[in-house]
Design a protein around this motif. Sequence first.
Motif, PDB file in Angstrom:
ATOM      1  N   MET A  19       0.850  -1.198   0.000  1.00  0.00           N
ATOM      2  CA  MET A  19       0.000   0.000   0.000  1.00  0.00           C
ATOM      3  C   MET A  19       0.884   1.245   0.000  1.00  0.00           C
ATOM      4  O   MET A  19       0.632   2.205  -0.729  1.00  0.00           O
ATOM      5  CB  MET A  19      -0.924  -0.008   1.229  1.00  0.00           C
ATOM      6  CG  MET A  19      -1.807   1.215   1.354  1.00  0.00           C
ATOM      7  SD  MET A  19      -2.970   1.411  -0.018  1.00  0.00           S
ATOM      8  CE  MET A  19      -4.323   0.393   0.545  1.00  0.00           C
ATOM      9  N   ASP A  20       1.940   1.203   0.786  1.00  0.00           N
ATOM     10  CA  ASP A  20       2.854   2.326   0.860  1.00  0.00           C
ATOM     11  C   ASP A  20       3.518   2.565  -0.501  1.00  0.00           C
ATOM     12  O   ASP A  20       3.599   3.702  -0.978  1.00  0.00           O
ATOM     13  CB  ASP A  20       3.914   1.992   1.931  1.00  0.00           C
ATOM     14  CG  ASP A  20       4.686   3.218   2.328  1.00  0.00           C
ATOM     15  OD1 ASP A  20       4.042   4.263   2.499  1.00  0.00           O
ATOM     16  OD2 ASP A  20       5.923   3.121   2.444  1.00  0.00           O
ATOM     17  N   GLN A  21       3.919   1.488  -1.128  1.00  0.00           N
ATOM     18  CA  GLN A  21       4.603   1.584  -2.413  1.00  0.00           C
ATOM     19  C   GLN A  21       3.688   2.159  -3.506  1.00  0.00           C
ATOM     20  O   GLN A  21       4.123   2.963  -4.318  1.00  0.00           O
ATOM     21  CB  GLN A  21       5.057   0.170  -2.788  1.00  0.00           C
ATOM     22  CG  GLN A  21       5.853   0.062  -4.060  1.00  0.00           C
ATOM     23  CD  GLN A  21       5.916  -1.407  -4.478  1.00  0.00           C
ATOM     24  OE1 GLN A  21       6.482  -2.241  -3.771  1.00  0.00           O
ATOM     25  NE2 GLN A  21       5.302  -1.721  -5.598  1.00  0.00           N
ATOM     26  N   ASP A  22       2.420   1.752  -3.502  1.00  0.00           N
ATOM     27  CA  ASP A  22       1.517   2.182  -4.579  1.00  0.00           C
ATOM     28  C   ASP A  22       0.538   3.272  -4.139  1.00  0.00           C
ATOM     29  O   ASP A  22      -0.500   3.473  -4.772  1.00  0.00           O
ATOM     30  CB  ASP A  22       0.746   0.966  -5.120  1.00  0.00           C
ATOM     31  CG  ASP A  22       1.646   0.049  -5.922  1.00  0.00           C
ATOM     32  OD1 ASP A  22       2.771   0.472  -6.256  1.00  0.00           O
ATOM     33  OD2 ASP A  22       1.244  -1.096  -6.210  1.00  0.00           O
ATOM     34  N   ILE A  23       0.875   3.958  -3.063  1.00  0.00           N
ATOM     35  CA  ILE A  23      -0.071   4.925  -2.488  1.00  0.00           C
ATOM     36  C   ILE A  23      -0.441   6.055  -3.473  1.00  0.00           C
ATOM     37  O   ILE A  23      -1.568   6.526  -3.480  1.00  0.00           O
ATOM     38  CB  ILE A  23       0.459   5.485  -1.128  1.00  0.00           C
ATOM     39  CG1 ILE A  23      -0.651   6.163  -0.339  1.00  0.00           C
ATOM     40  CG2 ILE A  23       1.628   6.420  -1.316  1.00  0.00           C
ATOM     41  CD1 ILE A  23      -1.583   5.268   0.342  1.00  0.00           C
ATOM     42  N   GLU A  24       0.526   6.442  -4.334  1.00  0.00           N
ATOM     43  CA  GLU A  24       0.225   7.554  -5.254  1.00  0.00           C
ATOM     44  C   GLU A  24      -0.880   7.160  -6.235  1.00  0.00           C
ATOM     45  O   GLU A  24      -1.775   7.944  -6.523  1.00  0.00           O
ATOM     46  CB  GLU A  24       1.474   8.005  -6.028  1.00  0.00           C
ATOM     47  CG  GLU A  24       2.592   8.547  -5.152  1.00  0.00           C
ATOM     48  CD  GLU A  24       2.143   9.608  -4.147  1.00  0.00           C
ATOM     49  OE1 GLU A  24       1.136  10.297  -4.413  1.00  0.00           O
ATOM     50  OE2 GLU A  24       2.782   9.707  -3.080  1.00  0.00           O
ATOM     51  N   GLN A  25      -0.793   5.919  -6.718  1.00  0.00           N
ATOM     52  CA  GLN A  25      -1.801   5.421  -7.661  1.00  0.00           C
ATOM     53  C   GLN A  25      -3.180   5.414  -6.980  1.00  0.00           C
ATOM     54  O   GLN A  25      -4.184   5.835  -7.563  1.00  0.00           O
ATOM     55  CB  GLN A  25      -1.384   3.995  -8.061  1.00  0.00           C
ATOM     56  CG  GLN A  25      -2.272   3.318  -9.055  1.00  0.00           C
ATOM     57  CD  GLN A  25      -2.007   1.798  -9.087  1.00  0.00           C
ATOM     58  OE1 GLN A  25      -1.039   1.316  -8.486  1.00  0.00           O
ATOM     59  NE2 GLN A  25      -2.870   1.070  -9.769  1.00  0.00           N
ATOM     60  N   VAL A  26      -3.223   4.976  -5.711  1.00  0.00           N
ATOM     61  CA  VAL A  26      -4.480   4.920  -4.965  1.00  0.00           C
ATOM     62  C   VAL A  26      -5.015   6.331  -4.736  1.00  0.00           C
ATOM     63  O   VAL A  26      -6.204   6.613  -4.966  1.00  0.00           O
ATOM     64  CB  VAL A  26      -4.251   4.201  -3.605  1.00  0.00           C
ATOM     65  CG1 VAL A  26      -5.475   4.315  -2.715  1.00  0.00           C
ATOM     66  CG2 VAL A  26      -3.887   2.744  -3.826  1.00  0.00           C
ATOM     67  N   MET A  27      -4.139   7.241  -4.334  1.00  0.00           N
ATOM     68  CA  MET A  27      -4.581   8.610  -4.028  1.00  0.00           C
ATOM     69  C   MET A  27      -5.078   9.310  -5.293  1.00  0.00           C
ATOM     70  O   MET A  27      -6.012  10.098  -5.245  1.00  0.00           O
ATOM     71  CB  MET A  27      -3.444   9.410  -3.375  1.00  0.00           C
ATOM     72  CG  MET A  27      -3.058   8.917  -1.991  1.00  0.00           C
ATOM     73  SD  MET A  27      -4.386   8.979  -0.758  1.00  0.00           S
ATOM     74  CE  MET A  27      -4.440  10.718  -0.377  1.00  0.00           C
ATOM     75  N   THR A  28      -4.469   9.011  -6.432  1.00  0.00           N
ATOM     76  CA  THR A  28      -4.913   9.638  -7.684  1.00  0.00           C
ATOM     77  C   THR A  28      -6.323   9.171  -8.016  1.00  0.00           C
ATOM     78  O   THR A  28      -7.194   9.969  -8.377  1.00  0.00           O
ATOM     79  CB  THR A  28      -3.946   9.271  -8.841  1.00  0.00           C
ATOM     80  OG1 THR A  28      -2.649   9.644  -8.433  1.00  0.00           O
ATOM     81  CG2 THR A  28      -4.317   9.952 -10.127  1.00  0.00           C
ATOM     82  N   THR A  29      -6.590   7.882  -7.851  1.00  0.00           N
ATOM     83  CA  THR A  29      -7.943   7.373  -8.132  1.00  0.00           C
ATOM     84  C   THR A  29      -8.938   8.010  -7.168  1.00  0.00           C
ATOM     85  O   THR A  29     -10.028   8.430  -7.563  1.00  0.00           O
ATOM     86  CB  THR A  29      -7.985   5.832  -7.972  1.00  0.00           C
ATOM     87  OG1 THR A  29      -6.980   5.281  -8.781  1.00  0.00           O
ATOM     88  CG2 THR A  29      -9.335   5.273  -8.340  1.00  0.00           C
ATOM     89  N   LEU A  30      -8.561   8.085  -5.896  1.00  0.00           N
ATOM     90  CA  LEU A  30      -9.493   8.628  -4.901  1.00  0.00           C
ATOM     91  C   LEU A  30      -9.728  10.121  -5.094  1.00  0.00           C
ATOM     92  O   LEU A  30     -10.817  10.624  -4.814  1.00  0.00           O
ATOM     93  CB  LEU A  30      -8.992   8.352  -3.483  1.00  0.00           C
ATOM     94  CG  LEU A  30      -9.002   6.880  -3.063  1.00  0.00           C
ATOM     95  CD1 LEU A  30      -8.467   6.711  -1.649  1.00  0.00           C
ATOM     96  CD2 LEU A  30     -10.418   6.308  -3.147  1.00  0.00           C
TER      97      LEU A  30
END
Length: 363
Positions: free
Chosen positions: A75-86
């Motif tokens: 989750m830490d590694q891919d957090i930017e991808q998650v935050m962009t979607t959110l």
Amino acid sequence: MKSVLVGVGQAGGKLTTAIESFDEQMGFGAIRATCAINTASADLRGLSTETVLIGQNRVNAHGVGGDNELGAAVMDQDIEQVMTTLSSRIDTGTEAIIVVAGLGGGTGSGGAPVLCRRLNRVYDVPVYALGVLPGSNEGALCQNNAARSLKTLLGEADATLVVDNDAWKAAGESLSDGYAAINKNIARRVSLLLAAGESTQGVAESVVDSSEIINTLRGGGLAALGYASSPAAEAADENINVVTSTTRNAVLAGLSLPGATTAEAALFVVAGEAGRISRKGVEKARRWVETETGTMQVRGGDFPIKSDRLASLVLLGGVDRSERVERLFARAEQAAEERATIERERASEAKKNFENDNLDGLF
Ligand code: GDP
């Protein structure tokens, strides 16, 4: 309370979509958007919401296999991808963000606290966690994962609403058979709570609004949600006992974290047709909630809804650790001590082996 729900892991995704469908089915409109995040592509398939697959370069879409440290790392590694979607779902109308996860697994257990931390840094609205405790008959790894995840969530989310998978389990029912029923129970409670400030039918005598939910949870820590309903007479005067006994049932038999009845604050909502709600019953029930929870901070109101039943929904904020949570932490501490002992023994064994060796050290 206009909310965005983010499910992490399998249970998180299923619960998020269950809450959203209940909200839609009832026409509440309190859920602004949902999203499901997972490391296992198979668990995202079939979910009727936007999905994000994380950790592909580490686990190749196969999940983290109950390793919540790995869940946190991806989750830490891919957090930017998650935050962009959110970021395209969280807008100025969003009043709260709720991160939903089963705490006994790997992806949700590890990923939810990491996500809460990041969301809290970026957004001004409260970030709550909805965390599901494993059933007490699930294995040691699940219990340990849940204890560590819950401990971490308490520091990262503005409040953590806890649901114990044992809470509404019918006698003899296996956990997996019970999931559908548990998910329905959770969906009903959470949707009603979020919708309480979004009155859709009739005019409530004393409407609850989002700020009351937020104030009830302001002290942080653990929260629990209780619910019960009963058939009601048409005349309000005949429903004094219906309101009081339904409220007692909501707290004593219908709580998401059984036994957690001492609280810092409570919100008490009576749902039903305005004409059936007994004011006298509401006053009596409110006094009972004050005594039972040991707080004078009991907010409340009505939630008008078309039904021949009356329901009580009680949100408890800042609840004491229940016996179940105490046991969970104690078991996890014991497991950590056992691990440390094994590691110490292994290290001393290895040292002994070298002591017996004829080879001279450098110094
Ligand atoms: P993850 O995908 O690695 O996050 O793990 P899961 O979500 O599959 O499982 C984590 C824990 O959640 C399990 O140990 C169960 O206690 C619980 N769980 C799994 N599925 C459900 C579900 O559909 N409903 C509920 N209430 N709990 C579930």
